[in-house]
Design a protein around this motif. Sequence first.
Motif, short mmCIF file in Angstrom:
data_model
loop_
_atom_site.label_atom_id
_atom_site.label_comp_id
_atom_site.label_asym_id
_atom_site.label_seq_id
_atom_site.Cartn_x
_atom_site.Cartn_y
_atom_site.Cartn_z
N ALA A 101 -9.14 10.15 6.33
CA ALA A 101 -8.26 9.45 5.41
C ALA A 101 -9.10 8.53 4.54
O ALA A 101 -10.20 8.14 4.91
CB ALA A 101 -7.22 8.64 6.19
N GLY A 102 -8.57 8.19 3.33
CA GLY A 102 -9.32 7.31 2.45
C GLY A 102 -8.41 6.72 1.40
O GLY A 102 -7.32 7.22 1.14
N ILE A 103 -8.89 5.66 0.81
CA ILE A 103 -8.11 4.99 -0.23
C ILE A 103 -9.06 4.49 -1.32
O ILE A 103 -10.20 4.10 -1.03
CB ILE A 103 -7.26 3.85 0.36
CG1 ILE A 103 -6.30 3.27 -0.68
CG2 ILE A 103 -8.13 2.74 0.95
CD1 ILE A 103 -5.22 2.39 -0.07
N PHE A 104 -8.56 4.53 -2.55
CA PHE A 104 -9.37 4.15 -3.70
C PHE A 104 -8.93 2.76 -4.16
O PHE A 104 -7.76 2.53 -4.42
CB PHE A 104 -9.15 5.18 -4.82
CG PHE A 104 -10.13 5.07 -5.93
CD1 PHE A 104 -11.45 5.45 -5.75
CD2 PHE A 104 -9.74 4.62 -7.18
CE1 PHE A 104 -12.37 5.37 -6.79
CE2 PHE A 104 -10.65 4.52 -8.22
CZ PHE A 104 -11.97 4.91 -8.02
N VAL A 105 -9.87 1.83 -4.21
CA VAL A 105 -9.53 0.47 -4.67
C VAL A 105 -10.40 0.17 -5.89
O VAL A 105 -11.62 0.24 -5.83
CB VAL A 105 -9.77 -0.58 -3.56
CG1 VAL A 105 -9.27 -1.96 -4.03
CG2 VAL A 105 -9.08 -0.18 -2.27
N VAL A 158 0.87 -1.17 0.00
CA VAL A 158 0.00 0.00 0.00
C VAL A 158 0.91 1.22 0.00
O VAL A 158 1.79 1.33 0.85
CB VAL A 158 -0.89 0.00 1.27
CG1 VAL A 158 -1.77 1.24 1.30
CG2 VAL A 158 -1.72 -1.28 1.33
N PRO A 159 0.69 2.13 -0.94
CA PRO A 159 1.54 3.34 -0.97
C PRO A 159 1.37 4.13 0.33
O PRO A 159 0.35 4.03 0.98
CB PRO A 159 0.98 4.13 -2.16
CG PRO A 159 0.12 3.20 -2.92
CD PRO A 159 -0.32 2.12 -2.01
N ALA A 160 2.41 4.89 0.65
CA ALA A 160 2.35 5.69 1.88
C ALA A 160 1.23 6.73 1.76
O ALA A 160 0.93 7.22 0.67
CB ALA A 160 3.69 6.38 2.09
N ALA A 176 -4.51 1.27 10.42
CA ALA A 176 -5.78 0.60 10.17
C ALA A 176 -6.13 0.66 8.69
O ALA A 176 -6.62 -0.32 8.11
CB ALA A 176 -6.88 1.25 11.03
N LEU A 177 -5.86 1.81 8.07
CA LEU A 177 -6.18 1.96 6.65
C LEU A 177 -5.35 0.98 5.81
O LEU A 177 -5.87 0.30 4.93
CB LEU A 177 -5.91 3.41 6.21
CG LEU A 177 -6.23 3.73 4.75
CD1 LEU A 177 -6.82 5.14 4.64
CD2 LEU A 177 -5.03 3.60 3.84
N GLU A 178 -4.09 0.90 6.13
CA GLU A 178 -3.20 0.03 5.37
C GLU A 178 -3.65 -1.43 5.49
O GLU A 178 -3.75 -2.16 4.49
CB GLU A 178 -1.80 0.19 5.94
CG GLU A 178 -0.73 -0.47 5.12
CD GLU A 178 0.65 -0.33 5.78
OE1 GLU A 178 1.63 -0.75 5.18
OE2 GLU A 178 0.70 0.21 6.92
N ARG A 179 -3.96 -1.83 6.71
CA ARG A 179 -4.36 -3.22 6.92
C ARG A 179 -5.69 -3.52 6.22
O ARG A 179 -5.86 -4.57 5.60
CB ARG A 179 -4.48 -3.49 8.43
CG ARG A 179 -4.79 -4.95 8.77
CD ARG A 179 -4.60 -5.16 10.27
NE ARG A 179 -5.08 -6.46 10.73
CZ ARG A 179 -4.35 -7.58 10.69
NH1 ARG A 179 -3.12 -7.56 10.20
NH2 ARG A 179 -4.85 -8.71 11.16
N ALA A 180 -6.61 -2.56 6.29
CA ALA A 180 -7.91 -2.76 5.66
C ALA A 180 -7.76 -2.90 4.15
O ALA A 180 -8.39 -3.75 3.52
CB ALA A 180 -8.84 -1.60 6.02
N ALA A 181 -6.90 -2.05 3.57
CA ALA A 181 -6.71 -2.09 2.12
C ALA A 181 -6.15 -3.44 1.70
O ALA A 181 -6.60 -4.05 0.72
CB ALA A 181 -5.78 -0.95 1.70
N GLY A 192 -3.57 4.75 -6.76
CA GLY A 192 -3.04 5.99 -6.18
C GLY A 192 -2.75 5.85 -4.71
O GLY A 192 -3.13 4.87 -4.07
N ALA A 193 -2.10 6.86 -4.18
CA ALA A 193 -1.76 6.84 -2.76
C ALA A 193 -2.99 7.23 -1.94
O ALA A 193 -3.79 8.06 -2.40
CB ALA A 193 -0.62 7.80 -2.48
N PRO A 194 -3.13 6.65 -0.78
CA PRO A 194 -4.25 7.06 0.08
C PRO A 194 -4.06 8.50 0.56
O PRO A 194 -2.94 8.95 0.72
CB PRO A 194 -4.21 6.07 1.24
CG PRO A 194 -2.85 5.45 1.19
CD PRO A 194 -2.34 5.57 -0.20
N ILE A 195 -5.18 9.17 0.75
CA ILE A 195 -5.15 10.56 1.19
C ILE A 195 -5.38 10.63 2.70
O ILE A 195 -6.13 9.82 3.26
CB ILE A 195 -6.21 11.38 0.42
CG1 ILE A 195 -6.21 12.86 0.85
CG2 ILE A 195 -7.60 10.81 0.66
CD1 ILE A 195 -5.02 13.59 0.30
#
Lengths: 811, 344
Positions: free
Chosen positions: A228-232, A199-201, A383-388, A401-404
């Motif tokens: 924070a959020g991440i696009f999958v 997962v990108p930083a 938590a975000l990294e693990r969830a992704a 993309g990198a999470p925001i």
Amino acid sequence: MNASYEWLRAIVSFDYTPEQLRDLITARCCPVDELVRLRADLASVVVGQVIEAGPHPDSDHLWVTRVDAGKNELLDVVCGAPNVKVGAKYPFAAAGTTLPGGLKLEKRKIRGATSNGMLCSARELGLGTDHEGILELDTTLPPGTPFLEAVSAGDTRIIIDVTPNRPDLLSHLGIAREIAAATGGRAELPALDGANVSVPALVRATNEGASGGIRVKLEDPEGCPRYAGIFVRAVAIGPSPAWLVERLAAVGSRSINNVVDVTNYMLHEAGQPMHAFDAALLGGSAIVVRRARAGETIRTLDGVDRKLDPSMTVIADASSAQAVAGVMGGSTSEVSDATRDIFLEVAYFDPASVRRTRRALQLGTDASYRYERGIDIEGIPRALERAARLIVAVAGGRIDGAPIDLYPVPKPAPSIPLASAHVARLLGEPVSEPEIATLLASVGFTVSAFANGRASVTVPTWRPDVTRNVDLIEEIARLRGYDSFSAELRPFRRGTVPDSPLAILSARVREACVRAGLLEALSMPFVRGGESTHVRLANPMAEHEAYLRRDLLETLARRAEHNLAQRHRDVRLFEIGSAFQPSLSGLPREEMRVAAIVMGHRHPPHWTEPAAPDFDEWDAKGLAELIASAVASGAAVELLDAGEGDVLWWIAIAGDVRGSARRLALDAPVWASAAFGIELTLAHVSSEPVAPPGESKLQSASHAAQPSRFGFRPFPSTPSTFVDVALLVPNDLAASRVERSIRDASGELLESLAMLSEYRGTGIPEGFRSIAWRLTFRHPERTLRDKEVAGRRDKVVRTLEGELGVRQRTT
Amino acid sequence: MSTSLDDLRTGLEELRRANLEALAKARSVDEVEQTRIATLGRARGGLNDYKAHITALPPADRPAFGALFNTVKQELEQAIASRHAELSASAPAPAAVDLSMPARRQWRGARHPVTIVLAEIEAIFRDLGFTVATGPEAEHEWYNFGALNFPPDHPAMDMHDTLYLERGGLLRTHTSPVQIRTLQSYPPPIRIIAPGNVFRRDFFDASHAPMFAQIEGMAVDEGVSFVDLKATLANFANRFFGETKTRFRPSFFPFTEPSAEMDVACRICNGTGCATCKQTGWVEILGCGMMHPSVLEAAGLDAQRYTGWAFGMGPGRMALQRFGIPDIRIEYDSDISFLEQFAQ
């Protein structure tokens, strides 16, 4: 909080049984309400040992065995498994047991051979798919032992009553930290199969940024200090793998789909609520964290349309609210089977704001429960990294993309000064500085080196409850163990506070009532009431009890009626409690009162007296005098004739009317006797503030001497003499008035005046009654002569004739 | 009426003789009783007649006659009593009296079981140097919440949990406001208990009631510590329950820090685990803790100098346990057949 024993074991290693873990959590953290064996359906399966086995006479694949199941006799059991061995132990389900899947075993004949139960395979017990043969047990436990004790089969749910100050315990990670502190081990989230995509930083920004194709804007940093959020992209929504379903089931959560299950998994594992949006359904490919607009509405995931207001924080797309922050997502952008791309939100919402919104919407969720109490704001990136990773592992797809990470004002970890002397002073026993440091460090505090007995302690970000040094002292005490402190009774100084006069008075009145044969009732002060007469509650539980009683008899009468409904004829109740009178401003006027009700037999019926007398008004008057004397503490008690409606007498103490004795109209069956009620005020209970907040107004702490209610009168040394007088008293003249004249005319030598009888009828003129009194005279120093007594009697008679027109009875 | 001393003396002698003879002849207690009524009663022909004559005598004769009168009276009283006793003793046991018949009884009063438990608790704490304080049931919000370190939006202050009065104020949700009122009124050292009714917006069921009794306790002085709290409450438990194991474990109340709850070993299973103690072997008795410095400060005390501890427990629930009452609603029914079980 529902925790899974196995889940905890995956995070921290320990040797505790579920019971030992329960006791550990209770002793160090907060109480465990219950342990639930998730395989309770196996509770009646026991260890069975095959003692004999032979081929079935009428079959080529069945065995007839004799099984020791811990009963007094061996049981005949027919078995079809090829692997049955004499001497081996197997799970045994006796006839009468219901197996997982609902098969109820019965005693039956199989080709002529009796079978009293079944030796089970793993699949029959719901423990896997192996149906090759019966499950051989490697155990030294004797036959008859519950199967669940022999085999660790099935998880245990630990239901923890987490106190509101410990949000960190609302996750498996938090509980595991506490277990690790006890064992000296380490709590670490386990690696999960396949969850290893990189997962990108996170890209940190203050209030605007983008992740993949989604632009994110934080307009309400007050309601949302970190977003924070991440696009999958290109996930395949579908069922979750068995391990994930099982984990969620263990804490009582239902599997929905793989992506939603990951968010729920993270909530329970790390205590971090998350929300997945269907990115394609976010209008303008935008996320805006803002206050709701006036009149804005949202349909939440539960299908309910809800009205929002500008006090609430929402997650919106370019045009409308898509989630109520920290409470629940909206149905428009809900993840469904058609979802391809998701935006995963991992945020920190302000506890007070979430609480207000949750209350206003009356919508509590697992997420709002945690946000309200405060989650770990610094735990968000992990938590975000693990969830992704988990999402990619169970639903495929790729991170775009990198999470925001919008975090405008990072919260510094608070630091609290701590003095070891303060610890010793508050706890009553010194705790050494190294021990303090070790204890606090075991649950994540950072303790600086002690210098001159002082250290500085940095609080971990998952402990928002720790803000003062006393909070640290509690940590030290609980981690050392409350039971480790002495319980030795040490010398103390007596208090300065005198006993409350009200407490003394209530106790005395209660004692008087009990001695008078009355039973103490307990009633609630809520009544049907009336707007102008009673004090109303702002939020009553029911309209028929929306007011507070203004009289004790109001509620005590209902207790009497309850007794009549139970067919109790002889009701003798009393109660001491508060009554409330409306007041023009501020709190109601509160009075401590006593009330009594008597009806039915005066004494328990006795065989010598078949028609036992009932309580009458004279009993009520006597009881009123008795209770009033207990209240009066030596002051004069008077019962004043009232004769108004149901009131018989007003009760006056030292000249003040403080209550009444009355006939009571009850909702009573026909067989009920007349009821009488007495009510009397003991004292006004002041609710005036003693002093403004933060101030005091000290009173003298001296214990005032109690004036004695009793006094010794010397025994008379001279004899008394009495004379009886019968008088014709008009019906409309009060006997008490006549008595007053008798007393006035008799002079100071009158020792007592007693009424002997009242008579109406033959020989007595219409409109009159004959009342006889005995006047007892005594001179303190000498024997009175008959002539003196006769003289006084004559004077009394003359005075009565003159003053009241009352004559002596001659017939 | 003129009467000489001699006349009277003769008359008295005759009365004496006739009655002693009648007594000797008497064959039953009833006959003795008739003689007694005739002689000592108010009827004419008895001693009473002579009493009236005393005033008619010349003053000089009165003492002599008075003495004789008293002698005769005493002699007759004794004779009657002794003859009565003789005849009672010699008579066969009166068959008419069946001594196994039930007694004549009085109604017996009783304190409510909750009061009984309160009084027991009070007696133990009095012995430990506590006095009794009281306060109003209708209270200001500040005394009930603010002064006790409840944050402004604490869930307990919800309209769901607390009964508020329409014109301001509330029904106190615990007896803890008495702590503040007492601290504002008296200087340390303070050791008080505060019994009273408290209110919660709970619906009435087998284990909840919207009003119930609570008893609060507080000790404030210089150097008062967690050890004192443990010692005092464990001492209480041993005296209230009989020698028992106690356990203190962490808890949370806004007004104490550290906070604790005290459990005692389950009486039903002796600590081995049963349905009553939810298999834990322990039963929760009270909540307690070291008073939060904010609470002391709210009452105008110097929290650097003074420390304190406090506890609260529910005598209503304790009465259920102590007397084996299955349902808390029974305590409020005030049924005679229930209350009479607690008669002294």
